[in-house]
Scaffold this motif. Structure first.
Motif, PDB file in Angstrom:
ATOM      1  N   GLY A  59      41.749 -29.055  25.192  1.00 46.80           N
ATOM      2  CA  GLY A  59      41.789 -28.385  26.739  1.00 46.80           C
ATOM      3  C   GLY A  59      40.567 -27.514  27.094  1.00 46.80           C
ATOM      4  O   GLY A  59      40.359 -27.380  28.093  1.00 46.80           O
ATOM      5  N   LEU A  60      40.280 -26.939  25.974  1.00 46.62           N
ATOM      6  CA  LEU A  60      39.081 -26.173  26.378  1.00 46.62           C
ATOM      7  C   LEU A  60      37.728 -26.611  26.844  1.00 46.62           C
ATOM      8  O   LEU A  60      37.014 -26.258  27.856  1.00 46.62           O
ATOM      9  N   ALA A  64      35.940 -26.002  30.552  1.00 44.81           N
ATOM     10  CA  ALA A  64      34.583 -25.659  30.644  1.00 44.81           C
ATOM     11  C   ALA A  64      34.004 -27.125  31.550  1.00 44.81           C
ATOM     12  O   ALA A  64      32.989 -26.717  32.496  1.00 44.81           O
ATOM     13  N   PHE A  65      34.437 -28.406  31.416  1.00 47.76           N
ATOM     14  CA  PHE A  65      34.166 -29.269  32.298  1.00 47.76           C
ATOM     15  C   PHE A  65      34.188 -29.188  33.792  1.00 47.76           C
ATOM     16  O   PHE A  65      33.177 -29.390  34.635  1.00 47.76           O
ATOM     17  N   VAL A 285      30.510 -28.126  24.683  1.00 48.78           N
ATOM     18  CA  VAL A 285      30.781 -29.572  24.717  1.00 48.78           C
ATOM     19  C   VAL A 285      31.173 -29.932  26.131  1.00 48.78           C
ATOM     20  O   VAL A 285      30.756 -30.969  26.633  1.00 48.78           O
ATOM     21  N   GLY A 286      32.118 -29.195  26.635  1.00 47.95           N
ATOM     22  CA  GLY A 286      32.683 -29.476  27.828  1.00 47.95           C
ATOM     23  C   GLY A 286      31.515 -29.191  28.933  1.00 47.95           C
ATOM     24  O   GLY A 286      31.312 -30.203  29.912  1.00 47.95           O
ATOM     25  N   GLY A 299      39.855 -34.142  32.459  1.00 50.75           N
ATOM     26  CA  GLY A 299      39.429 -32.840  31.238  1.00 50.75           C
ATOM     27  C   GLY A 299      39.735 -33.026  30.085  1.00 50.75           C
ATOM     28  O   GLY A 299      38.943 -32.870  29.002  1.00 50.75           O
ATOM     29  N   ASN A 300      41.047 -33.555  29.634  1.00 52.57           N
ATOM     30  CA  ASN A 300      41.515 -33.847  28.178  1.00 52.57           C
ATOM     31  C   ASN A 300      40.566 -34.648  27.398  1.00 52.57           C
ATOM     32  O   ASN A 300      40.611 -34.867  26.243  1.00 52.57           O
ATOM     33  N   GLU A 301      39.814 -35.639  28.336  1.00 45.46           N
ATOM     34  CA  GLU A 301      39.135 -36.857  27.544  1.00 45.46           C
ATOM     35  C   GLU A 301      37.666 -36.462  27.433  1.00 45.46           C
ATOM     36  O   GLU A 301      36.950 -37.200  26.674  1.00 45.46           O
ATOM     37  N   VAL A 302      37.199 -35.130  27.935  1.00 46.82           N
ATOM     38  CA  VAL A 302      35.819 -34.631  27.528  1.00 46.82           C
ATOM     39  C   VAL A 302      35.264 -34.817  26.317  1.00 46.82           C
ATOM     40  O   VAL A 302      34.216 -35.408  25.951  1.00 46.82           O
TER      41      VAL A 302
END
Length: 480
Positions: A59-60, A64-65, A285-286, A299-302
């Motif tokens: 999620g984080l 951030a993405f 990473v995001g 977002g959850n795949e980033v």
């Protein structure tokens, strides 16, 4: 094939570690809090478990993405909440040992001398935790699907993990969760370090990532991204600091009550804020994903998509196992939180010799319901808001009850909880536009208003303080 094999073996090993106990726990007290003697490091990993979950793993990076530096609200609230917990956690543990609490609802019943209030807290708390449990199970499935590229592996991993969580929680209780928590945090920290190393190597260091973002999408370095503005940052941080600082999530109570001493909890509160710095890794990473991935990436795949592009297959499998552990440990704690509330407080009339059997039924029901939501991909994102916004409504009651003398009655506190929870539900399900405000924070306004007005009415009618009197080492609640 290598990734799938590593993941399946890893998930089974996590479950086996949780079950690795020669004897099944047969009493609710031992199952929930053991002998209330968990040492420093065991307590540390149990309490740290809430910091590194599927939200922090997936999620984080997603926030951030899409929202850039707004994602650091999670680091902020988790760090600040330990300032409150330095004082709150030892006090709750002291009361719990002296008066035999197993759940948050026990605390409310004892401190306010009201069994009906315990039932309200238990029902609201158990219902609010169901979507949080579903989030962990669904997150695990998503991790496996992204790592393996197989949608079928997603469902299989969710079923296996759910069964293992139910079995090891039922068999070992708090000590089984503690054993797995050690492994989970070690794996997750290693995975985070591996991922950030891959990102740094790929971009030639960390500074170039932010330099490129400053040129291409400067709004991500401020609190102005759409949906993640200053209002989001402040209100989300404030409501989560209140909720975390006053331990309003019911599944956090067993680890706290099981600690060996208040000093252990104070030590954790001093050092765990530093541990939250690990959360900067998925945020980084995001941010890096903004430069590498299509803008419409979910977002959850980033995080795992980025990791998959940087790491060899076998190492991606290890990262996925760490992510699975990040789902299974919180899921186990949540299952314990739900089952103890239901079997101890909602259906408190169950005879002691049958209570553990009834508890097992609740465990199966909770895990089965959450798994069903996850497998059919049910959209219960609205319910997820109730987990945080709904449980935050316990904060006024917890705050009042921590004092030596409880000066507010059960009815004002109970009606405030109900009003606040209903406010969150109406805002959520009716999709009332509130901009970037957090619904839980908004709902605290009617909650507190009812507490103040209700207490004024109670006092006007002759109501007095609720006091706690110790008699022959047995604490008995009385109303003066």
């Amino acid at each position: 094939m290598t990734v799938s094999l590593i993941i399946i073996v890893g998930i089974c090993a996590i479950g086996a570690l949780g079950i690795a106990s020669r004897r099944r726990q047969r009493s609710m007290s031992n199952w929930t809090v053991g002998k209330r003697d968990l040492p420093k490091w065991t307590s540390w990993f149990l309490q740290a478990g809430e910091s590194l979950t599927t939200f922090s793993f997936l999620g984080l990076a997603g926030i951030a993405f899409g929202g850039g530096v707004s994602a650091i609200f999670a680091v902020g609230y988790l760090t600040m909440s330990w300032t409150f917990l330095y004082f709150v956690a030892p006090r709750i543990r002291e009361l719990g040992q002296r008066r035999g609490y197993l759940t948050m609802a026990d605390f409310f019943e004892d401190r306010f001398s009201a069994r009906w209030l315990a039932k309200v807290v238990a029902i609201v708390g158990a219902l609010a935790l169901i979507p949080y449990l579903q989030l962990q199970i669904t997150g695990l499935g998503l991790i496996v699907e992204l790592a393996t590229g197989s949608p079928s592996a997603r469902g299989l991993s969710m079923v296996i993990a759910s069964v293992l969580v139910a079995v090891f929680v039922a068999w070992s209780g708090i000590r089984g969760i503690a054993r797995v928590a050690y492994l989970k945090d070690i794996l997750l920290v290693v995975a985070m370090v591996v991922i950030v190393a891959g990102v740094a190597i790929s971009f030639g260091g960390i500074p170039p990532i932010f330099a490129q973002i400053a040129e291409s999408t400067p709004s991500l370095l401020t609190l102005h991204a759409e949906g993640y503005d200053t209002t989001f940052f402040v209100t989300a941080m404030l409501v989560t600091v209140i909720g975390s600082g006053f331990m309003t999530l019911p599944h956090l109570w067993p680890p706290n009550l099981a600690a060996k001493s208040g000093e252990v909890l104070r030590s954790n509160a001093k050092w765990l804020p530093i541990y939250q710095l690990v959360l900067f890794i998925p945020i980084l990473v995001g941010m890096a994903g903004v430069l590498e991935l299509p803008g419409d990436t979910a977002g959850n795949e980033v995080l795992l998509t980025t990791a998959g592009a940087l790491l060899p297959e076998w190492l991606l499998g290890v990262v996925a196992v760490a992510g699975a552990a990040a789902a299974m440990v919180p899921a186990a704690a949540i299952v314990m939180g739900i089952s103890t509330l239901v079997s101890t407080n909602v259906f408190g009339g169950v005879r002691p010799e049958r209570r553990m059997a009834f508890n097992y039924v609740v465990i199966l029901a909770a895990v089965g319901l959450a798994l069903a939501f996850g497998l059919v991909r049910s959209d219960i994102s609205a319910l997820l808001l109730l987990t945080y916004g709904g449980t935050t409504q316990f904060a006024p009651g917890v705050c009042v009850a921590l004092a030596k003398r409880v000066r507010v009655g059960a009815w004002p506190i109970g009606l405030g909880i109900i009003a606040g929870t209903l406010t969150v539900a109406v805002i959520t399900f009716a999709e009332i536009p509130i901009g970037s405000w957090d619904s839980g924070l908004i709902a605290l306004a009617p909650n507190l208003a009812i507490v103040v007005i209700g207490e004024a009415i109670r006092r006007a009618r002759g109501g007095t303080d609720v006091t706690q009197v110790d008699i022959d080492d047995r604490a008995v609640a009385t109303v003066r």
